[in-house]
Design an enzyme around this catalytic site. Structure first.
Site, PDB file in Angstrom:
ATOM      1  N   TYR A 181       0.827  -1.013   0.176  1.00 20.19           N
ATOM      2  CA  TYR A 181       0.133   0.058  -0.322  1.00 20.19           C
ATOM      3  C   TYR A 181       1.050   1.364   0.299  1.00 20.19           C
ATOM      4  O   TYR A 181       1.822   1.383   0.260  1.00 20.19           O
ATOM      5  CB  TYR A 181      -0.539  -0.049   1.106  1.00 20.19           C
ATOM      6  CG  TYR A 181      -1.952   1.053   1.800  1.00 20.19           C
ATOM      7  CD1 TYR A 181      -2.136   1.565   0.986  1.00 20.19           C
ATOM      8  CD2 TYR A 181      -2.573   0.828   2.298  1.00 20.19           C
ATOM      9  CE1 TYR A 181      -3.486   3.416   0.196  1.00 20.19           C
ATOM     10  CE2 TYR A 181      -3.775   1.918   2.834  1.00 20.19           C
ATOM     11  CZ  TYR A 181      -3.465   3.056   1.921  1.00 20.19           C
ATOM     12  OH  TYR A 181      -4.830   4.151   1.628  1.00 20.19           O
ATOM     13  N   CYS A 182       0.924   2.356  -1.129  1.00 17.33           N
ATOM     14  CA  CYS A 182       1.046   3.252  -1.190  1.00 17.33           C
ATOM     15  C   CYS A 182       2.362   3.374  -1.007  1.00 17.33           C
ATOM     16  O   CYS A 182       3.334   2.552  -1.531  1.00 17.33           O
ATOM     17  CB  CYS A 182       1.084   4.606   0.057  1.00 17.33           C
ATOM     18  SG  CYS A 182       1.734   5.851   0.225  1.00 17.33           S
ATOM     19  N   LEU A 183       3.698   3.880  -0.768  1.00 11.93           N
ATOM     20  CA  LEU A 183       4.728   3.812  -0.252  1.00 11.93           C
ATOM     21  C   LEU A 183       5.436   2.150   0.582  1.00 11.93           C
ATOM     22  O   LEU A 183       6.161   1.043  -1.057  1.00 11.93           O
ATOM     23  CB  LEU A 183       5.527   4.550   0.847  1.00 11.93           C
ATOM     24  CG  LEU A 183       7.613   4.218   1.302  1.00 11.93           C
ATOM     25  CD1 LEU A 183       7.577   4.632  -0.884  1.00 11.93           C
ATOM     26  CD2 LEU A 183       8.154   5.358   2.372  1.00 11.93           C
ATOM     27  N   GLY A 243       3.510  -0.764  -1.220  1.00 16.00           N
ATOM     28  CA  GLY A 243       3.836  -1.174  -2.410  1.00 16.00           C
ATOM     29  C   GLY A 243       5.127  -0.686  -3.240  1.00 16.00           C
ATOM     30  O   GLY A 243       5.226  -1.959  -3.831  1.00 16.00           O
ATOM     31  N   PHE A 246      -1.837  -1.523  -4.260  1.00 13.11           N
ATOM     32  CA  PHE A 246      -3.120  -0.160  -3.549  1.00 13.11           C
ATOM     33  C   PHE A 246      -2.185   0.664  -3.928  1.00 13.11           C
ATOM     34  O   PHE A 246      -1.489   1.835  -2.891  1.00 13.11           O
ATOM     35  CB  PHE A 246      -3.258  -0.287  -1.664  1.00 13.11           C
ATOM     36  CG  PHE A 246      -4.058  -1.604  -1.955  1.00 13.11           C
ATOM     37  CD1 PHE A 246      -4.583  -2.630  -2.845  1.00 13.11           C
ATOM     38  CD2 PHE A 246      -3.572  -2.509  -0.991  1.00 13.11           C
ATOM     39  CE1 PHE A 246      -4.717  -3.908  -2.475  1.00 13.11           C
ATOM     40  CE2 PHE A 246      -4.270  -3.530  -1.022  1.00 13.11           C
ATOM     41  CZ  PHE A 246      -5.225  -4.033  -1.603  1.00 13.11           C
TER      42      PHE A 246
END
Length: 566
Positions: free
Chosen positions: A298-300, A302, A326
């Protein structure tokens, strides 16, 4: 010579670090450079200068027509949407503000020879100033505020002053915002049962208690961003993605990152891969008896998942079965308005600020994100809470958002410089542990989620996952923003998404063409992801009765201790 050079370099660093405290981390040199370039190019554009000088005259007919209509059209700007703004003189203020926006948009964009980067900076700066001066922010020029004040005989202003004083007191003492006390980690948020089965200097790995007698053989490992606490994925029981996935028969693990302090200043990206991603993967693989893993970032987190998947892609025994992203970016060429804070000047300035502190502090990071959405997060709040005297209710997502984390000096410097600024991974110049990495090293089926209103990872940037060759990609565009679009439990009202599959040999679709072809769906995208996971999983096995293993024994109950670090 070396000693004197180090002294003068440290003097520069110290000066800039102290200056950053007054500029909220924004580099004055970068802004001055953009402003000077703008003036120079504008001076060589007599046509544009003439157009700006004649702007009031050219816009006068439209302005007059708008003001003379008996029933003007409702404004698309939420600040001026009420019926009171359609009455004179308030409609004059709203129209004047709209004309000012158009003037500065014309003055700062489309200037021949001025770089796109500088145009973005100048347009953004002009918008910040305009948002601050909007007539909706002042009692004398806001009919809604005047009506509220007269109706309540000024008690709204007294309540607003009390709200402002309480917020100031909490800010000075480091207390959480009003209402957060109703949400307690481990009690009613981040409360899905599980055990910590691994703890090192950087992570705690949580293995959740299965909620079905049988589970998919391949476990799911969540890798959240360390810019946030992990429990965005395990909020209240009603909207916990972790709990929902357990109820669908999956074996689920979660990385909980340490909230670093100044003593962790030398933790770098390789540490986050070695002690975070790889350590967790080794533990999950061992506990699940060598079953391949569905990795979800998720985000960083990811971005880290992409680096990890590329690093493991060269192995003959790749422990990963699939990759889910994500709101995550691996190619930063279209990273949106966040690029305003990632110029060479800004990165150098931030590095000096972090060098002095050892970390990027929570308030400095939160300030950057607030500036990106200043109208929603700063001025709208000022109006509603401090002038109208209305305090919105706290919810679990807002409580999580106030529970911020820090970023180590070395890691965040590498992230900004190597990935964000130089885009080394997408261009094949990034290396881990001395080994070069490239997106093409990832040979896994990918499920990627972008969100429509994402100011942190714009969906057109997330969409670049399609440029990773040799992979099946299922891409979802969900309604909502960076966080609200991901926390999208089934049954949540007003949720929708688009989805389209691209085979490894299918032609690439640009974001615009993707939108045309992607099929719209109402409701949550979670069931679509779960169906994809099930499709890429093998037979079910008996759910583990005891969490952990002999090599990785349980060390305590979820949510662990790292998530509680302030």
């Amino acid at each position: 010579m070396d000693a004197s050079r180090n002294f003068f370099d440290d003097l520069d660093r110290s000066y800039q670090a102290n200056l950053a405290r007054f500029t909220l981390g924004l580099s004055p040199a970068g802004l001055t450079e953009a402003y000077a370039s703008w003036l120079a190019h504008l001076a060589m554009s007599p046509g544009r200068l003439s157009e700006l000088a004649l702007f009031p005259l050219s816009q006068w007919p439209d302005c007059w027509q708008s003001q003379s209509q008996e029933q003007p059209k409702a404004s698309q700007d939420a600040r001026f949407a009420s019926e009171r703004w359609q009455q004179w003189p308030w409609r004059f203020y709203a129209e004047g503000f709209r004309q000012s926006e158009q003037f500065w948009q014309k003055a700062t964009t489309g200037i021949n020879g001025l770089s796109d980067e500088y145009q973005r900076i100048l347009s953004f700066s002009a918008r910040q100033l305009l948002d601050a001066l909007s007539p909706s922010n002042f009692i004398a020029t806001n009919p809604d505020l005047i009506h509220t004040t007269l109706t309540h005989l000024g008690t709204n202003l007294a309540a607003g002053a009390a709200n402002a004083l309480e917020d100031w007191r909490r800010d000075q003492t480091g207390e959480a915002p009003v209402g957060v006390e109703a949400f307690e980690v481990g009690r009613n948020i981040a409360c899905t049962p599980g055990k910590v089965v691994l703890k090192n200097q950087l992570i705690e790995l949580i293995h959740y208690q299965p909620r079905c007698d049988k589970v998919k053989k391949e476990p799911v490992l969540f890798m959240p961003a360390w810019i946030m606490k992990y429990y965005i994925l395990d909020l209240s029981p009603r909207n916990s993605l972790v709990r929902w996935l357990l109820e669908q028969g999956h074996d689920v693990y979660m990385i909980s990152w340490k909230n670093p302090g100044g003593e962790d200043r030398e933790l770098g990206m390789e540490d986050y891969v070695r002690h975070g991603a790889l350590a967790a993967i080794d533990a999950v693989r061992s506990i699940s008896k060598d079953a391949p893993i569905h990795l979800a970032g998720y985000c960083l987190g990811g971005t880290l998942a992409l680096l990890t998947a590329a690093y493991l892609g060269a192995r003959q025994d790749n422990p990963l079965k699939s990759l889910t992203l994500f709101a995550a970016q691996g190619d930063f060429t279209e990273a949106g308005e966040l690029m305003l804070f990632v110029t060479p000047s800004e990165v150098a300035f931030l590095k000096n600020m972090m060098w002095a502190q050892g970390v990027l502090d929570t308030t400095q990071m939160a300030g950057a994100f607030q500036i990106l959405r200043s109208n929603d997060l700063i001025w709208s709040r000022l109006v509603h809470e401090y002038l109208q005297g209305q305090r919105p209710g706290m919810n679990d997502l807002m409580a999580w958002n106030s529970d911020a984390t820090r970023m180590p000096f070395k890691m965040h410097s590498e992230y900004l410089e190597k990935l964000f600024l130089k885009n080394q991974f997408a261009e094949g110049h990034y290396s881990l542990f001395g080994e070069p990495l490239a997106p093409g090293d990832i040979q896994l089926p990918i499920f990627a989620v972008g969100t429509e209103k994402d100011h942190v990872a714009p969906w057109v940037s997330v969409h670049k996952v399609h440029l990773i060759g040799g992979n099946d990609v299922t891409f979802v565009l969900a309604s909502g923003g960076h966080n609200s679009g991901i926390v999208s439990e089934p049954g949540h009202p007003h949720r929708s998404y688009r989805q389209l599959f691209k085979g490894a040999k299918d032609p690439y679709l640009s974001p615009e063409h993707w939108l045309e072809k992607a099929e719209p769906h109402s409701g949550s995208w979670w069931p679509a992801w779960q169906a994809w996971l099930a499709e890429h999983s093998s037979a079910e096995v008996a759910a583990p009765k005891n969490l952990g293993s002999r090599q990785y024994p349980a060390k305590g109950d979820a949510p662990g201790s790292f998530v509680l670090m302030k």
